[in-house]
Design a protein around this motif. Structure first.
Motif, PDB file in Angstrom:
ATOM      1  N   SER A 120      -5.727   4.021  29.952  1.00  0.00           N
ATOM      2  CA  SER A 120      -6.672   4.865  30.675  1.00  0.00           C
ATOM      3  C   SER A 120      -6.183   6.290  30.842  1.00  0.00           C
ATOM      4  N   SER A 121      -7.131   7.213  30.885  1.00  0.00           N
ATOM      5  CA  SER A 121      -6.861   8.566  31.367  1.00  0.00           C
ATOM      6  C   SER A 121      -6.328   8.453  32.798  1.00  0.00           C
ATOM      7  N   CYS A 135     -11.473   7.156  35.756  1.00  0.00           N
ATOM      8  CA  CYS A 135     -11.097   6.277  34.642  1.00  0.00           C
ATOM      9  C   CYS A 135     -10.228   5.113  35.109  1.00  0.00           C
ATOM     10  N   LEU A 185      -5.261  11.171  27.081  1.00  0.00           N
ATOM     11  CA  LEU A 185      -6.661  10.750  27.122  1.00  0.00           C
ATOM     12  C   LEU A 185      -7.461  11.463  28.202  1.00  0.00           C
ATOM     13  N   GLU A 215      -9.668  14.331  30.163  1.00  0.00           N
ATOM     14  CA  GLU A 215     -10.813  15.103  29.696  1.00  0.00           C
ATOM     15  C   GLU A 215     -10.416  16.532  29.335  1.00  0.00           C
ATOM     16  N   VAL A 249      -5.609  13.667  21.339  1.00  0.00           N
ATOM     17  CA  VAL A 249      -6.328  12.407  21.126  1.00  0.00           C
ATOM     18  C   VAL A 249      -5.794  11.700  19.886  1.00  0.00           C
ATOM     19  N   SER A 283     -11.734   6.420  28.855  1.00  0.00           N
ATOM     20  CA  SER A 283     -11.529   7.859  28.826  1.00  0.00           C
ATOM     21  C   SER A 283     -12.836   8.573  29.146  1.00  0.00           C
ATOM     22  N   HIS A 284     -12.932   9.823  28.692  1.00  0.00           N
ATOM     23  CA  HIS A 284     -14.040  10.707  29.033  1.00  0.00           C
ATOM     24  C   HIS A 284     -14.848  11.033  27.779  1.00  0.00           C
ATOM     25  N   PRO A 289     -12.710  13.218  24.706  1.00  0.00           N
ATOM     26  CA  PRO A 289     -11.749  12.444  23.911  1.00  0.00           C
ATOM     27  C   PRO A 289     -12.395  11.315  23.121  1.00  0.00           C
TER      28      PRO A 289
END
Length: 402
Positions: free
Chosen positions: A251-252, A257, A279, A281, A327, A347-348, A351
């Motif tokens: 995860s970011s 996230c 990861l 944003e 990324v 993620s967002h 990415p």
């Protein structure tokens, strides 16, 4: 460690063609010629050309690990240089996936050039390849002596210099073309066992208050809204249906996230949650928290430039090219860390769009044309030889409807 420009010298050979084969690659600092990395491996029975491509791939991977921005590749294989420059077709189907893998690596750098050099100027890489073959055959091996770097530029092949700057649009297009050729030959038309692929379940986080207001939401740590929590729960249940076993949820580090990731991990039987800074944003700088209309009104020229080129950053922010670098680094790490396993990646928008653009070998316009819903799921399979299959994009059938 991070370096600017490096020189990659690569070679490969086979004793029999095909026969026992191996490759060698050296990465040097462009200015001093200092050896920064060496790679060598025996690859069993293969042809000279396969071994040469494997040497190129190993050299590019080593350059990427060093954080290089620019790469000058030097090889004594006219075939590999000309094919990577796009002047020769890749007629051998066995070389296409290797060329595709090399082309995918090329796109990770700001620029890459390919140049042919005579064999005597590629002695270090050649010695590494032969040492790898000797080691596999049980022969005594002496450590290859580091040759002095060649100061002359690569030689010309015929009337055209054997160089293809990857920063040039035509070279980037060629990289995408090679990648597409390789993945089509091996992924679309040749059946492949899914069990050997690394599967990435790409999940956008659930909605926040800024999502509902359609505002730019980058590095600000905005929590999930109530609707976003419901969406994340639905995505978690869907991931559990799609994957009986999840090796990890990566995860970011932002809370919208990690909250989504925690719900997925719980539904997936307690898979570990791992945060990955790469990861996060895109940094939208001065546009953070503003709507598209507000940005268009206050920064019209900057907005036009940003939409026209991934190299342009919002005022005080980060370009998509910069996001792309991290990324690709994150995806490469995932593929190496979890080979043949399934990983949920939370993620967002930016990415995830970049990861899907690369998987589809699409152009940069893709970034502004693809829409990813909150808690939408996309699936990408990747094989060790560079083959890629995109199974789904922005699946939202699991989400609650208003």
């Amino acid at each position: 460690m991070s370096v600017g420009k490096v020189v990659v010298e690569a070679d490969g050979g086979a004793r029999g063609n095909p026969g026992p084969a191996g490759y060698g690659a050296v990465v040097r600092a462009a200015g001093s010629g200092e050896v920064l990395a060496e790679r060598a491996e025996s690859i069993g029975v293969a042809t000279n050309n396969v071994a040469e491509y494997r040497g190129l791939i190993a050299g590019l991977e080593a350059a990427a690990e060093l954080g290089a921005a620019e790469v000058e590749v030097r090889m004594d294989s006219k075939l590999v240089v000309e094919q990577m420059c796009g002047r020769w077709q890749i007629k051998n189907p066995g070389l296409r996936p290797l060329a595709a893998q090399a082309a995918t690596l090329v796109r990770r750098f700001d620029s890459v050039t390919f140049g042919w050099i005579p064999r005597e100027r590629n002695r270090h890489a050649d010695a590494l390849a032969n040492a790898a073959m000797d080691r596999a055959e049980g022969k005594p091996v002496k450590a290859p002596k580091a040759a002095k770097p060649a100061v002359e530029p690569p030689a010309e092949l015929g009337r055209e210099p054997a160089e293809a700057p990857a920063a040039d649009p035509s070279a980037r297009a060629r990289a995408r073309e090679i990648a597409a050729q390789g993945s089509t030959a091996r992924s679309s038309w040749e059946p492949r066992p899914a069990s050997t692929a690394t599967r990435l379940l790409l999940v956008r986080h659930g909605a926040t208050e800024l999502t509902a207001q359609r505002r730019y939401s980058g590095r600000g740590d905005v929590p999930l809204a109530e609707a976003g929590v419901a969406q994340a729960r639905a995505a978690a249940a869907r991931v559990a249906e799609l994957a009986p076993s999840v090796a990890a949820v990566v995860s970011s580090p932002l809370s919208r996230c990690t909250a989504t990731a925690e719900l997925i991990a719980r539904a997936a039987g307690g898979a570990p949650v791992v945060t990955e800074d790469d990861l996060i944003e895109c940094d939208f700088g001065d546009w953070e928290g503003r709507t598209f209309a507000e940005v268009r009104s206050q920064w019209p020229a900057e907005m036009d430039a940003w939409l026209a080129s991934p190299a342009v950053a919002p005022p005080g922010g980060e370009s998509f090219n910069a996001v792309t670098k991290r990324v690709r680094r994150a995806v490469s790490t995932l593929l190496k860390t979890y080979p043949g396993e399934t990983v949920a990646v939370v993620s967002h928008v930016s990415p995830l769009k970049i990861a899907l653009r690369d998987a589809l070998a699409a152009g940069d316009a893709f970034l502004h044309r693809l829409y990813l819903d909150p808690a939408g799921i996309s699936i990408v399979d990747s094989w060790p030889d560079g083959g890629v299959a995109v199974r789904s994009v922005n699946d939202t059938a699991h989400l609650p409807r208003d």
